[in-house]
Design a protein around this motif. Structure first.
Motif, mmCIF file in Angstrom:
data_model
loop_
_atom_site.group_PDB
_atom_site.id
_atom_site.type_symbol
_atom_site.label_atom_id
_atom_site.label_comp_id
_atom_site.label_asym_id
_atom_site.label_seq_id
_atom_site.Cartn_x
_atom_site.Cartn_y
_atom_site.Cartn_z
ATOM 1 N N CYS A 88 8.454 -6.440 8.460
ATOM 2 C CA CYS A 88 7.447 -5.488 7.997
ATOM 3 C C CYS A 88 8.032 -4.596 6.901
ATOM 4 N N LEU A 89 7.334 -4.520 5.771
ATOM 5 C CA LEU A 89 7.711 -3.572 4.707
ATOM 6 C C LEU A 89 7.334 -2.188 5.233
ATOM 7 N N TRP A 90 8.354 -1.407 5.610
ATOM 8 C CA TRP A 90 8.124 -0.200 6.399
ATOM 9 C C TRP A 90 7.778 1.024 5.532
ATOM 10 N N SER A 91 8.544 1.217 4.448
ATOM 11 C CA SER A 91 8.273 2.362 3.568
ATOM 12 C C SER A 91 8.907 2.151 2.214
ATOM 13 N N VAL A 92 8.431 2.904 1.240
ATOM 14 C CA VAL A 92 8.967 2.850 -0.120
ATOM 15 C C VAL A 92 9.224 4.298 -0.524
ATOM 16 N N SER A 93 10.411 4.567 -1.131
ATOM 17 C CA SER A 93 10.640 5.953 -1.549
ATOM 18 C C SER A 93 10.747 6.039 -3.064
ATOM 19 N N TYR A 94 10.357 7.217 -3.592
ATOM 20 C CA TYR A 94 10.287 7.421 -5.046
ATOM 21 C C TYR A 94 11.176 8.558 -5.502
ATOM 22 N N GLU A 95 11.425 8.661 -6.731
ATOM 23 C CA GLU A 95 12.357 9.495 -7.508
ATOM 24 C C GLU A 95 13.765 9.502 -6.953
#
Lengths: 249, 249
Positions: free
Chosen positions: A242-249
């Motif tokens: 499962c693609l759980w989360s994506v974080s930015y900057e």
């Protein structure tokens, strides 16, 4: 305006995320529903290209919408069109030029194993049922080998590339850890700048080989150094991922 | 020997538990797999006749097996035949004459509601997605009305009966309580000597009407006293319902 949205989906009914003519994909269904609601063509970008059968809890997508668009209304209407396999969890205006894929700093995947002899019908679609004992300590010791910047060729499926466009398989893994959620569920969380094709399932498969005692924990570093795909024998099945989360900057 | 077994199943793929020629049923699949493993005909009794689409975590069944049967081997082999929708959780020798249905002292059902605006693809098969606010306190106040011995005609679907065989709809409810598992999941647990047809889904539907503010909590007692099926407007959908456990002696 530019829009950013977090999307969950049960990957079991789809041939992956990326739009692919003639088969049902998450990106295809999502694009069609958004275009129907917004009444204009939509070009969708997703942070991670999940494979056939792989799920997402925190996939992030970006697209353009008219400034006048009612985003909460969009969420309700599109969720009704896409139920039950896909759900927009949140949707909000994003900075001009925001790109869900290229602006992502890291992706976190979670792999779930049901580690008990008896199967569970309610987890059959989202966990790999592995009935034999697994030594979680050995799997965690071995997992440390993949943390850091490495060439992950041993864990990447070769894809057809145009001559001269062979891509690097160097990736930066920030975190790779197994947690025993309760007596029977094991979760493997791995965060990296990005992942090459089948990388999480290959790493999971190798770690399960180690947990089952078929290889020693030291094998993980040796597989990595070999840069040889044939070193990995066990590819974990897609439905546990499962693609759980994506974080930015 | 007499055998007692606890079985879980995802009811979404079945036309209920009871064997019914020409359609796929849990009892039918289970009987066939047991007979194939034991190599002789099996007559199966289940504690609760769950309807089409209703799940079970703790259904109990009884049947006869040769004294020489290897029950752990049976569990492994039959689970392999029935995966992924049905799983035998446990199987053990029972006292001579044990009957999963007639010896049961009570059944507990659990009804699950996902009470938030956004749907969840991973709960779509096992929870009723109800997007509007529900007053759990009012639902619990109303639920106390069904506890005790009552004629549940208002909550029972009339079934075709042979003339003169009209059955009583008096049941003893021991417990009926809503719990908020976390911010979004609500579980209704109801335990009774036995249940008449569609009783839990009718009671759940009436309580949700009350929780949504369409009727006052006092309506529950009035519906019960009326002994009139037409008093119940809202039948909760089957996929939120699960036969949770069965108790004996």
């Amino acid at each position: 305006m530019r829009v950013r949205s977090t999307v969950a989906y049960d990957g079991g009914s789809f041939h992956g995320f990326a739009i692919n003519k003639g088969v049902r994909t998450v990106g295809g269904d999502l694009t069609e529903a958004l275009a129907r609601y917004l009444r204009h063509p939509v070009e969708l970008t997703g942070a991670g290209r999940t494979d056939t059968g792989v799920h997402a809890w925190g996939q992030v997508v970006s697209f353009d919408a008219p400034d006048s668009a009612d985003l909460l209304g969009l969420r309700t209407a599109v969720n009704r069109m896409l139920a039950p396999a896909i759900a927009i969890r949140s949707v909000e205006p994003a900075p001009e030029g925001f790109d869900a894929r290229f602006d992502a700093a890291s992706r976190t995947y979670r792999y779930t194993i049901l580690n008990q002899e008896v199967p569970d019908p309610f987890l059959a679609a989202t966990a790999w049922h592995y009935p034999h004992p697994l030594a979680v300590d050995a799997m965690n010791a071995a997992a440390t080998a993949v943390v850091g910047e490495h060439d992950f060729s041993s864990f990447c499926r070769r894809q057809h590339t145009v001559a001269g466009t062979e891509k690097t398989r160097v990736r930066v893994v920030r975190r790779a850890i197994w947690r025993a959620a309760d007596t029977a569920l094991l979760h493997f969380e791995i965060e990296a700048s990005s992942f090459c094709h089948q990388m999480v399932r290959s790493i999971t498969g190798a770690l399960v080989d180690i947990g089952a005692g078929r290889r020693p924990p030291e094998a993980m570093a040796a597989i990595l150094v070999a840069k040889d795909r044939s070193e990995v024998s066990n590819l974990a099945p897609p439905h546990g991922l499962c693609l759980w989360s994506v974080s930015y900057e």
